[in-house]
Design a protein around this motif. Structure first.
Motif, mmCIF file in Angstrom:
data_model
loop_
_atom_site.group_PDB
_atom_site.id
_atom_site.type_symbol
_atom_site.label_atom_id
_atom_site.label_comp_id
_atom_site.label_asym_id
_atom_site.label_seq_id
_atom_site.Cartn_x
_atom_site.Cartn_y
_atom_site.Cartn_z
ATOM 1 N N UNK A 40 -13.806 39.061 11.926
ATOM 2 C CA UNK A 40 -11.653 39.999 12.129
ATOM 3 C C UNK A 40 -10.799 39.804 10.812
ATOM 4 N N UNK A 41 -10.490 40.960 10.982
ATOM 5 C CA UNK A 41 -9.378 41.774 9.643
ATOM 6 C C UNK A 41 -7.714 41.926 10.267
ATOM 7 N N UNK A 42 -7.445 41.230 9.973
ATOM 8 C CA UNK A 42 -5.584 40.639 10.418
ATOM 9 C C UNK A 42 -4.495 40.720 9.782
ATOM 10 N N UNK A 43 -4.802 40.719 8.607
ATOM 11 C CA UNK A 43 -4.011 40.766 7.578
ATOM 12 C C UNK A 43 -2.913 42.381 7.116
ATOM 13 N N UNK A 44 -1.385 41.955 8.108
ATOM 14 C CA UNK A 44 -1.175 43.562 8.113
ATOM 15 C C UNK A 44 -0.994 44.480 7.105
ATOM 16 N N UNK A 45 -1.809 44.090 5.345
ATOM 17 C CA UNK A 45 -2.192 44.519 3.941
ATOM 18 C C UNK A 45 -2.729 45.350 4.444
ATOM 19 N N UNK A 46 -3.183 45.399 4.521
ATOM 20 C CA UNK A 46 -4.531 46.389 5.278
ATOM 21 C C UNK A 46 -4.604 47.664 5.883
ATOM 22 N N UNK A 65 -2.735 45.770 11.560
ATOM 23 C CA UNK A 65 -3.194 45.601 10.351
ATOM 24 C C UNK A 65 -2.242 48.031 9.824
ATOM 25 N N UNK A 66 -2.478 47.820 9.026
ATOM 26 C CA UNK A 66 -1.363 49.045 8.496
ATOM 27 C C UNK A 66 -2.424 50.189 9.381
ATOM 28 N N UNK A 67 -3.465 49.923 9.667
ATOM 29 C CA UNK A 67 -4.654 51.497 9.667
ATOM 30 C C UNK A 67 -4.125 52.315 10.202
ATOM 31 N N UNK A 68 -4.360 53.645 10.206
ATOM 32 C CA UNK A 68 -3.114 54.910 10.823
ATOM 33 C C UNK A 68 -4.556 55.745 10.851
#
Length: 418
Positions: A40-46, A65-68
């Motif tokens: 699980x990856x939920x860091x908003x900086x990713x 996250x910030x993945x676009x």
């Protein structure tokens, strides 16, 4: 020394495979007899999809996250992945080849993103996918070709988008025609609520058929709202007068036609449905086609084939289409040519009396005057003709004898003059 270096390389490689990515958490859960890894990856900086996710990961969650964007082959090394959650990110685009090598994936969730379109053809890389969540995005259209890639999907959530029309091809997928009722029906759960649907036959049929007994489709929320136009306020779908909508039904005049080479043929089919369906003939070549609608809800069409050739043979499909669906009826045309006989028939010969020449007639007359009883021509031929010689040969011999006698008489006259 060499063995020690090799062991260190193997340990570093194994640690890289099983290590947890930075800003992510890894855990194990027991499934049967095997341990299943969950990441699980939920860091908003990713801001991008991690590339060092362990290869034995079964469940991957990239959330908030910030993945676009999801690039090509983003999860290629995760061949054991079964659950992929990409919820509540800022994803605006997904490459059609983003899901390559996800042969074991069962569930894909993209809820709460900014998608205006979805690469439906990318579902080919996930043959075992059953759950697809696209809730709360910005999808404004549902293309007809999406039906080609959704046959295995049993849970589809399209709620809270900007969809207005359901393609007729999806109706055929979700509600198979009566001719396919013998096949096993796959039940599906659909989320279509909270969309600005137009009040047309497609969405009306989805609503009415889903409420029928034994329907293969179950709606997550049956309170669908539609409007006459996108700008108008919505009304509940059950309050509209779209109950007249009816899927086309085709009745061909004949399903099999046999016609000889070079002849003219007219193929005819009739369709009923509401709105009045349009008819299309599907064949590689172009022919003369005429359509007539005698009354509302009925239309018939004919195709005229002049001077049939062998290339005209084959299957012609009469397709009827309206807002409620599509149906087809095949008509097979066989062109036959002139059959050759293996044996020629025996000729029948008619016996006719031979015509005698004028000189021979004089000869017979002279003979008849000297002889006592008069004889007929056929009797004379019977007396002259030997039993072993045919009539045709006898006539030829007579002509040759007359020619020789005439020649001798001329030679005698010549000698006398000399």
């Amino acid at each position: 020394m060499y063995l020690l270096v090799l062991v260190q390389i193997l340990q570093s490689a194994l640690s890289g495979v099983h290590s947890c990515p930075a800003a992510c958490s890894c855990s194990y859960g027991t499934g049967g007899n095997a341990e299943l890894r969950s990441v699980r990856c939920s860091d908003p900086r990713i801001s991008s999809v991690p590339v060092n996710v362990p290869a034995d990961t079964v469940k991957l969650r990239l959330e908030k996250t910030l993945i676009s964007r999801v690039p090509r082959a983003a999860f290629y090394n995760l061949s054991d992945l079964r659950f992929l959650w990409l919820n509540y990110n800022s994803i605006t685009s997904i490459h059609p080849s983003s899901f390559v090598n996800l042969k074991a994936l069962r569930e894909l969730r993209l809820d709460g993103n900014l998608l205006t379109s979805f690469p439906w053809e990318g579902l080919r890389d996930m043959p075992r996918l059953q759950t697809l969540g696209l809730h709360n995005n910005r999808l404004s259209s549902l293309p007809a070709h999406a039906s080609l890639f959704l046959p295995n999907i049993t849970f589809l959530d399209l709620s809270s988008n900007r969809l207005t029309v359901v393609p007729a091809e999806l109706l055929d997928l979700w509600f198979p025609p009566p001719g396919q009722q013998g096949r096993p029906v796959q039940r599906r759960i659909l989320g279509l609520h909270d969309n600005p649907w137009l009040c047309d036959c497609q969405i009306s049929l989805v609503m009415s058929l889903s409420l029928s007994l034994g329907s293969p489709v179950v709606l997550m929320d049956q309170l669908l709202v539609c409007s006459r136009s996108v700008d108008q306020s919505g009304v509940l779908l059950g309050q509209t007068e779209l109950s007249r909508c009816m899927r086309p039904s085709i009745m061909p005049a004949a399903t099999r036609v046999i016609s000889p080479l070079g002849s003219n043929v007219i193929l005819h089919c009739e369709a009923t449905g509401y709105p009045t369906p349009t008819l299309t003939w599907i064949k590689s070549s172009a022919y003369a086609v005429m359509q007539v609608s005698p009354r509302v809800g009925v239309r018939w069409s004919i195709i005229i084939l002049n001077g049939l050739s062998y290339k005209d043979a084959g299957e012609y499909r009469c397709q009827a289409r309206n807002m409620a669906g599509v149906s087809e009826a095949p008509i097979k045309l066989k062109v036959v040519g002139v059959t050759r006989l293996s044996r020629l028939p025996k000729r029948k010969y008619i016996k006719t009396p031979l015509k005698l020449s004028s000189k021979y007639r004089k000869l017979t007359q002279t003979t008849s005057e000297t002889s006592s009883p008069p004889m007929k021509e056929n009797q004379i031929l019977q007396n002259i003709t030997p039993p072993s010689i045919s009539k045709a040969q006898t006539a030829a011999n007579l002509v040759s004898k007359e020619f020789l006698a005439d020649k001798r008489s001329k030679m005698n006259l010549t000698d006398a003059n000399k």
